[in-house]
Write an enzyme that holds these catalytic residues in place. Structure first.
Site, PDB file in Angstrom:
ATOM      1  N   GLU A 130       0.866  -1.181   0.000  1.00  0.00           N
ATOM      2  CA  GLU A 130       0.000   0.000   0.000  1.00  0.00           C
ATOM      3  C   GLU A 130       0.905   1.235   0.000  1.00  0.00           C
ATOM      4  O   GLU A 130       1.231   1.783   1.044  1.00  0.00           O
ATOM      5  CB  GLU A 130      -0.904  -0.003   1.229  1.00  0.00           C
ATOM      6  CG  GLU A 130      -1.784  -1.251   1.349  1.00  0.00           C
ATOM      7  CD  GLU A 130      -2.491  -1.333   2.695  1.00  0.00           C
ATOM      8  OE1 GLU A 130      -2.466  -0.324   3.445  1.00  0.00           O
ATOM      9  OE2 GLU A 130      -3.053  -2.397   3.011  1.00  0.00           O
ATOM     10  N   GLU A 132       1.951   4.946  -0.480  1.00  0.00           N
ATOM     11  CA  GLU A 132       1.442   6.313  -0.486  1.00  0.00           C
ATOM     12  C   GLU A 132       2.409   7.232  -1.242  1.00  0.00           C
ATOM     13  O   GLU A 132       3.559   6.872  -1.487  1.00  0.00           O
ATOM     14  CB  GLU A 132       1.257   6.805   0.951  1.00  0.00           C
ATOM     15  CG  GLU A 132       0.274   5.949   1.750  1.00  0.00           C
ATOM     16  CD  GLU A 132       0.374   6.156   3.250  1.00  0.00           C
ATOM     17  OE1 GLU A 132      -0.523   5.672   3.975  1.00  0.00           O
ATOM     18  OE2 GLU A 132       1.356   6.776   3.708  1.00  0.00           O
ATOM     19  N   GLU A 213      -4.902  10.763   1.391  1.00  0.00           N
ATOM     20  CA  GLU A 213      -4.363  10.242   2.646  1.00  0.00           C
ATOM     21  C   GLU A 213      -4.372  11.312   3.740  1.00  0.00           C
ATOM     22  O   GLU A 213      -4.840  12.429   3.527  1.00  0.00           O
ATOM     23  CB  GLU A 213      -2.945   9.683   2.424  1.00  0.00           C
ATOM     24  CG  GLU A 213      -2.885   8.156   2.302  1.00  0.00           C
ATOM     25  CD  GLU A 213      -3.322   7.442   3.575  1.00  0.00           C
ATOM     26  OE1 GLU A 213      -3.380   8.086   4.649  1.00  0.00           O
ATOM     27  OE2 GLU A 213      -3.626   6.240   3.496  1.00  0.00           O
ATOM     28  N   HIS A 269       2.692   0.012   3.685  1.00  0.00           N
ATOM     29  CA  HIS A 269       2.340  -1.201   4.421  1.00  0.00           C
ATOM     30  C   HIS A 269       2.375  -2.380   3.446  1.00  0.00           C
ATOM     31  O   HIS A 269       1.876  -2.279   2.326  1.00  0.00           O
ATOM     32  CB  HIS A 269       0.953  -1.077   5.049  1.00  0.00           C
ATOM     33  CG  HIS A 269       0.787   0.159   5.872  1.00  0.00           C
ATOM     34  ND1 HIS A 269      -0.411   0.833   5.991  1.00  0.00           N
ATOM     35  CD2 HIS A 269       1.682   0.864   6.610  1.00  0.00           C
ATOM     36  CE1 HIS A 269      -0.251   1.890   6.774  1.00  0.00           C
ATOM     37  NE2 HIS A 269       1.010   1.924   7.162  1.00  0.00           N
ATOM     38  N   ARG A 339      -3.212  -0.382  14.738  1.00  0.00           N
ATOM     39  CA  ARG A 339      -2.289   0.170  13.750  1.00  0.00           C
ATOM     40  C   ARG A 339      -1.050   0.824  14.366  1.00  0.00           C
ATOM     41  O   ARG A 339      -0.250   1.438  13.648  1.00  0.00           O
ATOM     42  CB  ARG A 339      -3.019   1.205  12.875  1.00  0.00           C
ATOM     43  CG  ARG A 339      -3.946   0.582  11.845  1.00  0.00           C
ATOM     44  CD  ARG A 339      -4.759   1.638  11.110  1.00  0.00           C
ATOM     45  NE  ARG A 339      -5.314   1.133   9.860  1.00  0.00           N
ATOM     46  CZ  ARG A 339      -6.383   0.376   9.752  1.00  0.00           C
ATOM     47  NH1 ARG A 339      -7.025   0.005  10.847  1.00  0.00           N
ATOM     48  NH2 ARG A 339      -6.812  -0.039   8.577  1.00  0.00           N
ATOM     49  N   GLU A 357       0.487  -7.956   8.123  1.00  0.00           N
ATOM     50  CA  GLU A 357       0.829  -6.662   7.540  1.00  0.00           C
ATOM     51  C   GLU A 357       2.025  -6.045   8.265  1.00  0.00           C
ATOM     52  O   GLU A 357       1.951  -5.732   9.458  1.00  0.00           O
ATOM     53  CB  GLU A 357      -0.369  -5.719   7.632  1.00  0.00           C
ATOM     54  CG  GLU A 357      -0.115  -4.326   7.074  1.00  0.00           C
ATOM     55  CD  GLU A 357      -1.256  -3.372   7.370  1.00  0.00           C
ATOM     56  OE1 GLU A 357      -2.054  -3.113   6.455  1.00  0.00           O
ATOM     57  OE2 GLU A 357      -1.351  -2.907   8.533  1.00  0.00           O
ATOM     58  N   ARG A 359       4.021  -2.821   8.827  1.00  0.00           N
ATOM     59  CA  ARG A 359       3.611  -1.427   8.686  1.00  0.00           C
ATOM     60  C   ARG A 359       4.784  -0.446   8.608  1.00  0.00           C
ATOM     61  O   ARG A 359       4.597   0.740   8.326  1.00  0.00           O
ATOM     62  CB  ARG A 359       2.698  -1.034   9.845  1.00  0.00           C
ATOM     63  CG  ARG A 359       1.388  -1.800   9.831  1.00  0.00           C
ATOM     64  CD  ARG A 359       0.445  -1.347  10.927  1.00  0.00           C
ATOM     65  NE  ARG A 359       0.095   0.055  10.887  1.00  0.00           N
ATOM     66  CZ  ARG A 359      -0.798   0.584  10.049  1.00  0.00           C
ATOM     67  NH1 ARG A 359      -1.416  -0.185   9.170  1.00  0.00           N
ATOM     68  NH2 ARG A 359      -1.071   1.867  10.093  1.00  0.00           N
TER      69      ARG A 359
END
Length: 468
Positions: A130, A132, A213, A269, A339, A357, A359
């Protein structure tokens, strides 16, 4: 796609060129464009010679001949070139032996997949990153002997609420940490992101969503998971498309982890799972419906997190993101849904979707090395049954100082990460996935960046020390 299928694609598309692409150690996509008249079955099977000494951190000039071998299954039509061009991702081999070049990142990813199969632990590893990114309208920086400066700007930047524009200031823009998820006109990049996603879809990439985001000017598009090397290829295409669609709108995209002060940085992530005999290895009846193998996999990630930082967070700028606050996952802990730790187990109803996951990675990472290193750490955890300890189901950001002090952290600098890699890399050498020469070359290359950064005066230091 076979070589014959690629040749048929060239014919069907009436292509004029074939772009053969590879990735250097730092993760930058490189390319050579070949006239279509030179591309036949022999070309696709035998490869293309190039000068490896021109790629930093690779060959010396007296031993520079290398060969690009195209992966015919990776073919796609470039969406940006004026002349119709077919693109192919390549791996690097030694021309005299035909063996994989040990410093080729894509070759490392391929060896990691082969090692998984040979280990008997699983058949396939899936990766779902993922990544960004930020979008700016103006980017300027200077690095001289007497001047170091940078400035970024964007019409939708939180700092521009009082800026005078010729067309007027419309006033709709996300505030600091206020970008998740307002609709337009506050989110004024919706159409741009839609074009990015639709471009990916036209290339056959598996996509799912896009959104603004948390930080001002920060965005994310969604890629659906795929196998390790294939997904690294897809992430390279993802970054390429985002850079070029942004440029077509007169904007500049960056995957730099922390381009602005005081707001959230950019992460990547990475969702991971292993399958064996058509079944998800990570689904079970332990914590958060995980299997023992999944927990051991987490144990390996947490144990080797500081070494992994050298590949998952490979820029000096990465560690301006990995600081407490700003939703930064700096603590080596795991939890279901929480998270605030390094590792999260996303909630899912389906055993097939059970995954882990990580992170802490960011998109400055070379995806081939990042994914391969994460897999190797997890496999080391499974092989050695590394206990990840108790899960932390509380908000780690709000822990009392005395309790927080007992939780280990990831690295605080790229220097620390490279020193950790130097001290702890045996797990990466299993199955010759990584090699000592490759790791030594990587450390030497990245330590050059560290020293350049450490030796350069920073504007902040003038504010703090000039009048001392």
């Amino acid at each position: 796609m076979s070589a014959d299928a690629v040749l048929q694609l060239i014919k069907d598309e009436d292509a004029a060129y074939v772009d053969i692409r590879f990735t250097d150690t730092r993760g930058k996509l490189q390319h050579v464009t070949v006239d279509v008249d030179l591309v036949d079955e022999d070309f696709l099977e035998e490869g293309f010679m190039f000068d490896g000494s021109s790629i930093e951190g690779w060959k010396s000039i007296e031993n520079s001949d290398m060969k690009l071998i195209a992966d015919t299954t990776s073919a796609y039509v470039d969406p940006f070139y004026a002349e119709k061009t077919i693109c192919l991702h390549c791996s690097i081999v030694e021309p005299d032996t035909g063996e994989a070049y040990e410093r080729d990142p894509r070759g490392t990813a391929e060896k990691a997949e082969a090692y998984l199969k040979s280990s008997g632990i699983g058949d396939v590893a899936y990766m779902g990153p993922e990544a960004e990114f930020f979008l700016f309208d103006d980017v300027r920086f200077e690095n001289k002997i007497n001047k170091v400066s940078y400035e970024v700007d964007a019409i939708d930047g939180s700092w521009n609420t009082d800026t005078e524009y010729e067309m007027g200031n419309m006033g709709h823009r996300p505030g600091v940490k206020g970008g998740y998820f307002p609709v337009n006109p506050t989110d004024d990049s919706h159409d741009l992101r839609s074009e990015m996603l639709s471009t990916m879809k036209r290339l056959g990439m598996k996509t799912d969503k896009h959104h603004h985001e948390v930080a001002s000017c920060q965005h994310e598009l969604g890629l659906i998971f795929d196998t390790l090397t294939k997904q690294a290829d897809e992430l390279q295409k993802y970054k390429y498309i985002i850079h070029n669609v942004a440029a077509s709108y007169g904007k500049s995209a960056t995957f730099m982890p922390k381009p602005i002060y005081g707001d959230n940085g950019t992460g990547m992530h990475v969702n991971m799972s292993i399958w064996k005999d058509g079944k998800p290895l990570f689904a079970g009846d332990k914590y958060a419906d995980l299997s023992d193998e999944a927990l051991y996999f987490i144990g390996g990630i947490l144990k080797h997190a500081k070494t992994l930082n050298a590949f998952t967070n490979p820029s000096t700028n990465s560690y301006k993101r990995l600081i407490p606050g700003f939703e930064a996952p700096v603590l080596r802990a795991y939890s279901a849904r929480n998270r605030s730790g390094c590792v999260r187990i996303p909630w899912t109803e389906s055993p097939k979707a059970k995954r882990v996951e990580a992170r802490f990675p960011d998109p400055s990472a070379n995806p081939y090395l990042c994914f391969a290193a994460l897999l190797m750490a997890g496999l080391d955890g499974i092989k050695n049954k590394i206990d990840p300890g108790e899960a932390m189901d509380k908000n780690l950001y709000d822990l009392p100082a005395e309790e927080l002090a007992g939780i280990p952290t990831v690295c605080g600098s790229l220097r620390e990460a490279l020193e950790s890699l130097e001290a702890d890399h045996d797990f990466l050498l299993a199955g010759d996935v990584f090699t000592k020469d490759q790791i030594e070359g990587y450390i030497e290359l990245k330590m050059g960046e560290v020293e350049h950064y450490e030796h350069t005066p920073h504007p902040v230091e003038f504010g703090m020390y000039y009048s001392c």
